[in-house]
Design a protein around this motif. Sequence first.
Motif, PDB file in Angstrom:
ATOM      1  N   ALA A 353      -6.122   3.762  19.089  1.00 55.76           N
ATOM      2  CA  ALA A 353      -5.225   2.683  18.667  1.00 55.76           C
ATOM      3  C   ALA A 353      -4.763   2.946  17.237  1.00 55.76           C
ATOM      4  N   LYS A 354      -3.451   3.090  17.079  1.00 60.11           N
ATOM      5  CA  LYS A 354      -2.906   3.399  15.753  1.00 60.11           C
ATOM      6  C   LYS A 354      -1.762   2.449  15.399  1.00 60.11           C
ATOM      7  N   GLY A 355      -1.813   1.249  15.929  1.00 64.84           N
ATOM      8  CA  GLY A 355      -0.747   0.301  15.669  1.00 64.84           C
ATOM      9  C   GLY A 355       0.265   0.224  16.795  1.00 64.84           C
ATOM     10  N   ASP A 356       0.163   1.134  17.773  1.00 64.83           N
ATOM     11  CA  ASP A 356       1.092   1.121  18.901  1.00 64.83           C
ATOM     12  C   ASP A 356       0.385   0.709  20.183  1.00 64.83           C
ATOM     13  N   ALA A 357      -0.867   0.255  20.085  1.00 69.58           N
ATOM     14  CA  ALA A 357      -1.660  -0.074  21.275  1.00 69.58           C
ATOM     15  C   ALA A 357      -2.233  -1.476  21.162  1.00 69.58           C
ATOM     16  N   ASP A 358      -2.259  -2.156  22.290  1.00 70.52           N
ATOM     17  CA  ASP A 358      -2.934  -3.444  22.375  1.00 70.52           C
ATOM     18  C   ASP A 358      -4.422  -3.182  22.605  1.00 70.52           C
TER      19      ASP A 358
END
Length: 442
Positions: A353-358
């Motif tokens: 998760a790098k800010g583009d994943a829930d």
Amino acid sequence: MTFSSLRAAKIVYKRHFRWHLHCFLSTDIVGDKPILVRDFIRSALYDPNHGYFSKMSGSVGQLESSIRFNQLQGRVAYLQRLSNLYKQHDISWFTPVELFKPWYAFGIAEAIMRTANLSIPLKIYEIGGGSGTCAKCILDYMMLNAPAKVYNNMTYVSVEISQSLAKKQLQTVGEVQSHLSKFRVERRDATDRSGWGNGDHEPCWVIMLEVLDNLPHDLVYSPNQVSPWMEVWLEKVKDSSQVSEVYKPIQDSLIAQCVKIIGLDEDHAAGRNRLVSAASYILSRAFPKPRRSWIPTGCLQLLEVLHSALPKMSLIASDFSYLPEVSIPGDRAPLVSTKKHGRTTDHGNYLDAKGDADIFFPTDFWLLERIDHYCSGWSNEQKTSSSLKSVKKRRTIILDTASFMDEFGLPSKTRTRDGYNPLLDDFKNTKFYVSVPTHNIT
């Protein structure tokens, strides 16, 4: 509930773990100093610059009009309609309150109406109000069904951390001009006690829909069946963009408090206090089975703040009690999912998760009840009281969605022509938690 049905609701609704987990990710999340797992999750989801809910302004979908379920033949027609909606909007998910508007929120409004003391002004706080659909529909319901003085004197406050969603909420509620004088958005972190000022000591309601699943969690680890739990930290590998897990004895006060409340320390204490056979001990060392447990420290932090700021609050929360096909190891482990160009990808590593994943977790409603009672002060009073009979400060009830809607909603409004009801039939792994102070019960 099938995994495909879950995706329709939420997104379109290995086994062996090394001592070091490596993943290329932004140094904005893990910098030069080690951080706890909850801080990584909070940054990945909520950081104003690179967080998922800050960057993905279109992550929460909003329907232009309500779905007319009585015009759909059945399940196949509903799923086709849902598929078309996702293609048209190209967003990550539609929440239940959006898919079943206005009926989902109407059920919540009716539950409040039946329980609240309507002789005093009604005040509602919503944590994480999404697109504002719940707020608008509850205000609609009060305008149409409550005594005029209830609607005219009520206040609805949305506490929203996302700037883009806060703006959207004002637009949604503003579709009915008279609602705006009763509604406001406070853009802040609900877990920050200072944001609540002196608090509100009058009776009020707090609504949290699909909020618990996105709250930061911590991770604790034990290398085998008998060793004590350790807290997990993340640190950068020297001269690398990789990140590794580091295990330390539990010292963080929030982790220690949560471990105590949910009873993880009791399991270890029981093991110490009874005679453990030499064979069991040797087996645990010879064939160690690492243990990982995700603990809801974000939930604990939020409920501590809410009970402090709103000591007479009543609470309605709804969330997923179970998530299928989770590949990330550990008890209560999350799903980490990314949607790009209409395609959803599940990750086997939470560090992806790098800010583009829930990142969303299942809610253990039994633990939620324990945390709620603890934060209200009742659990501590019960342990220290010399009274033969302790009186609970709160009455709680946990209902599956079907039972809640049967009691407070209008199930016929979400039924298709052949009798299929997606709200009742496809949300069997979601529950409602209702918690009311005993002094509010007549």
